[in-house]
Design a protein around this motif. Structure first.
Motif, PDB file in Angstrom:
ATOM      1  N   PRO A 327       9.180 -10.313 -11.751  1.00  0.00           N
ATOM      2  CA  PRO A 327       9.488  -9.561 -12.885  1.00  0.00           C
ATOM      3  C   PRO A 327       8.892  -9.562 -13.971  1.00  0.00           C
ATOM      4  CG  PRO A 327      11.581 -10.886 -11.909  1.00  0.00           C
ATOM      5  CD  PRO A 327      10.208 -11.337 -10.987  1.00  0.00           C
ATOM      6  N   PHE A 328       7.976 -10.916 -14.143  1.00  0.00           N
ATOM      7  CA  PHE A 328       6.904 -10.960 -15.209  1.00  0.00           C
ATOM      8  C   PHE A 328       5.647  -9.823 -15.313  1.00  0.00           C
ATOM      9  CE2 PHE A 328       5.801 -14.272 -12.141  1.00  0.00           C
ATOM     10  CZ  PHE A 328       4.468 -13.857 -11.896  1.00  0.00           C
ATOM     11  N   LEU A 329       5.737  -9.088 -13.944  1.00  0.00           N
ATOM     12  CA  LEU A 329       4.629  -8.175 -13.749  1.00  0.00           C
ATOM     13  C   LEU A 329       5.054  -6.981 -14.373  1.00  0.00           C
ATOM     14  CD1 LEU A 329       3.344  -9.156 -10.066  1.00  0.00           C
ATOM     15  CD2 LEU A 329       1.952  -9.741 -12.244  1.00  0.00           C
ATOM     16  N   HIS A 330       6.248  -6.788 -14.503  1.00  0.00           N
ATOM     17  CA  HIS A 330       6.936  -5.406 -15.205  1.00  0.00           C
ATOM     18  C   HIS A 330       6.460  -4.261 -14.319  1.00  0.00           C
ATOM     19  CE1 HIS A 330       8.090  -7.872 -18.454  1.00  0.00           C
ATOM     20  NE2 HIS A 330       6.853  -8.492 -18.584  1.00  0.00           N
ATOM     21  N   LEU A 331       6.415  -4.400 -12.986  1.00  0.00           N
ATOM     22  CA  LEU A 331       6.147  -3.423 -12.172  1.00  0.00           C
ATOM     23  C   LEU A 331       7.497  -2.859 -11.526  1.00  0.00           C
ATOM     24  CD1 LEU A 331       2.756  -4.478 -10.607  1.00  0.00           C
ATOM     25  CD2 LEU A 331       3.044  -2.895 -12.334  1.00  0.00           C
ATOM     26  N   LYS A 332       7.503  -1.708 -10.963  1.00  0.00           N
ATOM     27  CA  LYS A 332       8.626  -0.993 -10.215  1.00  0.00           C
ATOM     28  C   LYS A 332       8.625  -1.327  -8.733  1.00  0.00           C
ATOM     29  CE  LYS A 332      11.321   3.244  -9.506  1.00  0.00           C
ATOM     30  NZ  LYS A 332      11.579   4.587  -9.679  1.00  0.00           N
ATOM     31  N   SER A 333       9.402  -1.657  -8.259  1.00  0.00           N
ATOM     32  CA  SER A 333       9.747  -1.806  -6.701  1.00  0.00           C
ATOM     33  C   SER A 333       9.594  -0.374  -5.903  1.00  0.00           C
ATOM     34  CB  SER A 333      10.965  -2.478  -6.180  1.00  0.00           C
ATOM     35  OG  SER A 333      11.136  -3.791  -6.756  1.00  0.00           O
ATOM     36  N   GLN A 334       8.544  -0.393  -5.041  1.00  0.00           N
ATOM     37  CA  GLN A 334       8.263   0.798  -4.286  1.00  0.00           C
ATOM     38  C   GLN A 334       8.052   0.355  -2.893  1.00  0.00           C
ATOM     39  OE1 GLN A 334       5.863   3.871  -6.446  1.00  0.00           O
ATOM     40  NE2 GLN A 334       5.433   2.195  -7.707  1.00  0.00           N
ATOM     41  N   LEU A 335       8.751   1.155  -1.814  1.00  0.00           N
ATOM     42  CA  LEU A 335       8.554   0.895  -0.542  1.00  0.00           C
ATOM     43  C   LEU A 335       6.746   0.780  -0.164  1.00  0.00           C
ATOM     44  CD1 LEU A 335       9.847   0.294   2.082  1.00  0.00           C
ATOM     45  CD2 LEU A 335       9.972   2.770   2.389  1.00  0.00           C
ATOM     46  N   TRP A 336       6.022   1.703  -0.609  1.00  0.00           N
ATOM     47  CA  TRP A 336       4.635   1.795  -0.253  1.00  0.00           C
ATOM     48  C   TRP A 336       3.805   0.494  -0.691  1.00  0.00           C
ATOM     49  CZ3 TRP A 336       0.561   1.086  -3.170  1.00  0.00           C
ATOM     50  CH2 TRP A 336       0.811   1.069  -4.676  1.00  0.00           C
ATOM     51  N   LEU A 337       4.197   0.050  -1.836  1.00  0.00           N
ATOM     52  CA  LEU A 337       3.929  -1.284  -2.433  1.00  0.00           C
ATOM     53  C   LEU A 337       4.207  -2.529  -1.559  1.00  0.00           C
ATOM     54  CD1 LEU A 337       2.088  -2.867  -4.543  1.00  0.00           C
ATOM     55  CD2 LEU A 337       4.129  -2.823  -5.916  1.00  0.00           C
ATOM     56  N   PHE A 338       5.600  -2.385  -1.123  1.00  0.00           N
ATOM     57  CA  PHE A 338       6.017  -3.544  -0.481  1.00  0.00           C
ATOM     58  C   PHE A 338       5.481  -3.642   0.774  1.00  0.00           C
ATOM     59  CE2 PHE A 338       9.365  -5.478   2.329  1.00  0.00           C
ATOM     60  CZ  PHE A 338       9.699  -6.422   1.553  1.00  0.00           C
ATOM     61  N   VAL A 339       5.311  -2.348   1.693  1.00  0.00           N
ATOM     62  CA  VAL A 339       4.620  -2.577   2.833  1.00  0.00           C
ATOM     63  C   VAL A 339       3.249  -3.180   2.827  1.00  0.00           C
ATOM     64  CG1 VAL A 339       3.993  -1.148   5.001  1.00  0.00           C
ATOM     65  CG2 VAL A 339       6.280  -1.031   3.971  1.00  0.00           C
ATOM     66  N   PHE A 340       2.361  -2.470   1.776  1.00  0.00           N
ATOM     67  CA  PHE A 340       1.075  -2.751   1.702  1.00  0.00           C
ATOM     68  C   PHE A 340       0.958  -4.053   1.257  1.00  0.00           C
ATOM     69  CE2 PHE A 340      -2.557  -3.472  -1.404  1.00  0.00           C
ATOM     70  CZ  PHE A 340      -3.712  -2.857  -0.605  1.00  0.00           C
ATOM     71  N   MET A 341       1.580  -4.852   0.481  1.00  0.00           N
ATOM     72  CA  MET A 341       1.672  -6.438   0.273  1.00  0.00           C
ATOM     73  C   MET A 341       2.057  -7.074   1.507  1.00  0.00           C
ATOM     74  SD  MET A 341       0.670  -7.160  -2.688  1.00  0.00           S
ATOM     75  CE  MET A 341      -0.409  -5.739  -2.908  1.00  0.00           C
ATOM     76  N   LEU A 342       2.831  -6.461   2.384  1.00  0.00           N
ATOM     77  CA  LEU A 342       3.082  -7.213   3.626  1.00  0.00           C
ATOM     78  C   LEU A 342       1.980  -7.236   4.576  1.00  0.00           C
ATOM     79  CD1 LEU A 342       6.663  -6.122   4.894  1.00  0.00           C
ATOM     80  CD2 LEU A 342       6.250  -8.382   3.983  1.00  0.00           C
ATOM     81  N   ALA A 343       1.318  -6.141   4.429  1.00  0.00           N
ATOM     82  CA  ALA A 343      -0.075  -6.132   5.389  1.00  0.00           C
ATOM     83  C   ALA A 343      -1.257  -7.076   4.759  1.00  0.00           C
ATOM     84  CB  ALA A 343      -0.444  -4.537   5.468  1.00  0.00           C
ATOM     85  N   LEU A 344      -1.215  -7.086   3.471  1.00  0.00           N
ATOM     86  CA  LEU A 344      -2.154  -7.940   2.909  1.00  0.00           C
ATOM     87  C   LEU A 344      -1.847  -9.411   3.177  1.00  0.00           C
ATOM     88  CD1 LEU A 344      -4.599  -8.123   1.110  1.00  0.00           C
ATOM     89  CD2 LEU A 344      -3.248  -8.267  -1.051  1.00  0.00           C
ATOM     90  N   THR A 345      -0.509  -9.843   3.099  1.00  0.00           N
ATOM     91  CA  THR A 345      -0.080 -11.137   3.261  1.00  0.00           C
ATOM     92  C   THR A 345      -0.416 -11.643   4.771  1.00  0.00           C
ATOM     93  OG1 THR A 345       1.576 -10.832   1.568  1.00  0.00           O
ATOM     94  CG2 THR A 345       1.933 -12.558   3.169  1.00  0.00           C
ATOM     95  N   GLY A 346      -0.237 -10.617   5.677  1.00  0.00           N
ATOM     96  CA  GLY A 346      -0.373 -10.819   7.296  1.00  0.00           C
ATOM     97  C   GLY A 346      -1.655 -11.095   7.396  1.00  0.00           C
ATOM     98  N   PHE A 347      -2.839 -10.358   6.894  1.00  0.00           N
ATOM     99  CA  PHE A 347      -4.156 -10.640   7.036  1.00  0.00           C
ATOM    100  C   PHE A 347      -4.547 -12.048   6.323  1.00  0.00           C
ATOM    101  CE2 PHE A 347      -8.539 -10.353   5.274  1.00  0.00           C
ATOM    102  CZ  PHE A 347      -9.328 -10.202   6.526  1.00  0.00           C
ATOM    103  N   SER A 348      -4.027 -12.384   5.321  1.00  0.00           N
ATOM    104  CA  SER A 348      -4.429 -13.549   4.393  1.00  0.00           C
ATOM    105  C   SER A 348      -3.740 -14.558   5.121  1.00  0.00           C
ATOM    106  CB  SER A 348      -3.866 -13.333   2.901  1.00  0.00           C
ATOM    107  OG  SER A 348      -2.531 -13.150   2.963  1.00  0.00           O
ATOM    108  N   ILE A 349      -2.830 -14.719   5.698  1.00  0.00           N
ATOM    109  CA  ILE A 349      -1.809 -15.908   6.398  1.00  0.00           C
ATOM    110  C   ILE A 349      -3.022 -16.225   7.624  1.00  0.00           C
ATOM    111  CG2 ILE A 349      -0.066 -16.202   8.028  1.00  0.00           C
ATOM    112  CD1 ILE A 349       1.667 -15.128   5.909  1.00  0.00           C
ATOM    113  N   GLY A 350      -3.632 -14.972   8.441  1.00  0.00           N
ATOM    114  CA  GLY A 350      -4.496 -15.125   9.632  1.00  0.00           C
ATOM    115  C   GLY A 350      -5.575 -15.761   9.042  1.00  0.00           C
ATOM    116  N   MET A 351      -6.538 -15.505   7.838  1.00  0.00           N
ATOM    117  CA  MET A 351      -7.466 -16.166   7.185  1.00  0.00           C
ATOM    118  C   MET A 351      -7.052 -17.824   7.083  1.00  0.00           C
ATOM    119  SD  MET A 351      -8.973 -13.664   4.429  1.00  0.00           S
ATOM    120  CE  MET A 351     -10.299 -14.738   3.855  1.00  0.00           C
ATOM    121  N   THR A 352      -5.963 -18.026   6.613  1.00  0.00           N
ATOM    122  CA  THR A 352      -5.705 -19.405   6.137  1.00  0.00           C
ATOM    123  C   THR A 352      -5.455 -20.146   7.606  1.00  0.00           C
ATOM    124  OG1 THR A 352      -4.693 -18.559   4.135  1.00  0.00           O
ATOM    125  CG2 THR A 352      -4.261 -20.882   4.974  1.00  0.00           C
ATOM    126  N   CYS A 353      -4.511 -19.664   8.546  1.00  0.00           N
ATOM    127  CA  CYS A 353      -3.905 -20.642   9.513  1.00  0.00           C
ATOM    128  C   CYS A 353      -4.766 -20.619  10.596  1.00  0.00           C
ATOM    129  CB  CYS A 353      -2.520 -19.854   9.893  1.00  0.00           C
ATOM    130  SG  CYS A 353      -1.183 -19.975   8.461  1.00  0.00           S
TER     131      CYS A 353
END
Length: 457
Positions: A327-353
């Protein structure tokens, strides 16, 4: 004897790794023995079949549980109890892997987990309320012990069979882990929508059971002497404690999504249940496709591991803040943004784990732990226990936060947990050179462990 052949192959591969690191065998391609190839086939089948059964609950079980009168917090506890029992199972089984036998533990774990998956598909016949909740807890808890047995022995066997390329092999096997995670939600959602609640669990549970005879046939036996070391001595090493905190935070953020994401997607974007599983693909595909490359980089350039973990953790923290978005980012929830963040998170979890397991193994050997299966059992058990604690904490606390606040704030809290763990690890890596002590091991011990601590790790 078979065990002697395996040990001979391991020593031969270690010598080959040492030659390659010195440039003496640059033109020679490494060979993979038949036993090692069978080990890869076996562990790949474990990763795939176990994860496909684990991941089918996400798209439809929360909705089905709500029909049975279960609230969001209890749904989170049902997901979380799996991780808690997995934690306890990993610690006990990792300690006694030598006495039980790695091959027997893996096959027995697969059979137990497959049987419980089938039983979970019959729980829709249990009456509403307390009986349904109680049976969910019992079946999921037993299933978790089987999963802990399979994965703990699998990690230990891989580290034993490929001591110089742990991250590369694990990264390659994550393709099958990711494939299970990718196929589980959409396949489970499709079967649920087409045939009802029971069929997804029965079909995929039998897939897991069918993997048992395959592993009995192809997996070599690995024996060792029981270790005198303990989980406590391993965990209290400062570097390993911080790595465990990082592992915990990453598994917590993944576990958080299991009971919460499907309900959020259905409510926010009005997707049918059958399509919810497709949303999970963003996370699973990016993780599984990037893991082999990240594993190769981790093994070939071990000095980059710390940067992979730190940068990956920071990226994952930002991904969770934008997942809602917060909420503090004041951005609207959108499906494309949600899926893109999931993909970015999956890659970053691989980098970390991906780099964490070889880092823990390396640290254990540097601090005097024996180079054998018993130590690898301790490491894999500790790794599995910490990961399971995170997947207990994530759904349980996450479900509570979603119920009391909303998904956006709960996801941001998960991102904050990741950032704190990365911050502590980054500070440690910064000050580590100032407190590094000279090696106290003998020349013979250093020569014996040189291949494992060479540039391949």
């Amino acid at each position: 004897m078979e065990d002697d052949e395996i040990e001979a192959e391991s020593r031969s591969d270690s010598r080959a790794g040492a030659e390659d690191s010195n440039g003496e065998a640059a033109g020679r391609k490494p060979k993979i023995s038949r036993k090692k190839m069978f080990t890869l086939v076996s562990t790949a089948s474990v990763n795939f079949s176990s994860m496909i059964c684990y991941s089918i609950l996400g798209p439809f079980f929360p909705t089905e549980a709500e029909k049975k009168g279960v609230n969001q917090t209890v749904i989170g506890l049902i997901f979380g109890c799996y991780a808690l029992c997995n934690l306890l199972g990993s610690l006990v089984l990792g300690k006694y892997i030598v006495q039980i036998g790695a091959k027997f533990m893996l096959c027995a774990g697969l059979f137990l987990s497959g049987g419980c998956t089938v039983l979970f598909g019959l729980l829709d016949r249990v009456p509403h309320g307390v009986p349904f909740i109680l049976m969910c807890f019992i079946v999921r808890s037993i299933d978790a012990v089987g999963f802990a047995a399979a994965m703990t022995s699998s990690f230990a066997i891989i580290a034993k069979a490929f001591p110089n390329n742990i991250a590369t092999v694990l990264g390659s096997l994550e393709i099958f882990t990711g494939l299970g995670l990718v196929l589980g939600p959409p396949l489970g959602g499709f079967l649920y929508q087409s045939f009802g609640y029971e069929i997804p669990f029965i079909v995929l549970g039998f897939v897991l059971i069918l993997m048992v005879p395959l592993n009995i046939y192809v997996l070599p036996s690995y024996d060792a002497t029981p270790s005198k070391d303990s989980f406590w001595r391993l965990f209290t090493l400062p570097k390993i404690s911080l790595l465990c905190f990082l592992i915990f935070s990453m598994s917590s953020c993944l576990g958080f999504l299991d009971p919460t994401m499907s309900l959020f997607v259905i409510e926010k974007f009005h997707l049918p249940t059958g399509y919810v599983g497709l949303v999970f693909l963003g996370l699973a595909l990016s993780y599984s496709l990037s893991s082999p490359l990240l594993g190769i980089v981790s093994d070939k350039m071990p000095n980059t591991r710390r940067w992979l973990m730190v940068i990956g953790g920071i990226t994952a923290a930002l991904g969770y803040c934008f997942l809602g978005p917060a909420p503090f980012l004041h951005l609207k929830s959108q499906l494309w943004l949600f899926v893109f963040m999931l993909a970015l998170t999956g890659f970053s979890i691989g980098m970390t784990c991906i780099p964490t397991l070889p880092e823990v193994v390396k640290c254990a050997y540097e601090n005097g732990f024996e180079d054998d299966l018993s130590t690898l059992g301790l490491v894999s058990g500790l790794y599995g226990a910490v990961w399971s604690f995170g997947t207990f904490f994530g759904p349980t606390v996450g479900g509570f936060l979603v119920e009391k606040f909303n998904f956006e704030w709960a996801a941001a809290a998960q991102g904050g947990l990741i950032f704190i763990s990365v911050l502590f690890l980054g500070i440690y890596y910064f000050v580590e050179p100032c407190f590094r002590r000279p090696a106290t091991t003998s020349v013979e011990e250093n020569e014996e462990r040189a291949p494992l601590l060479s540039n391949h790790i």
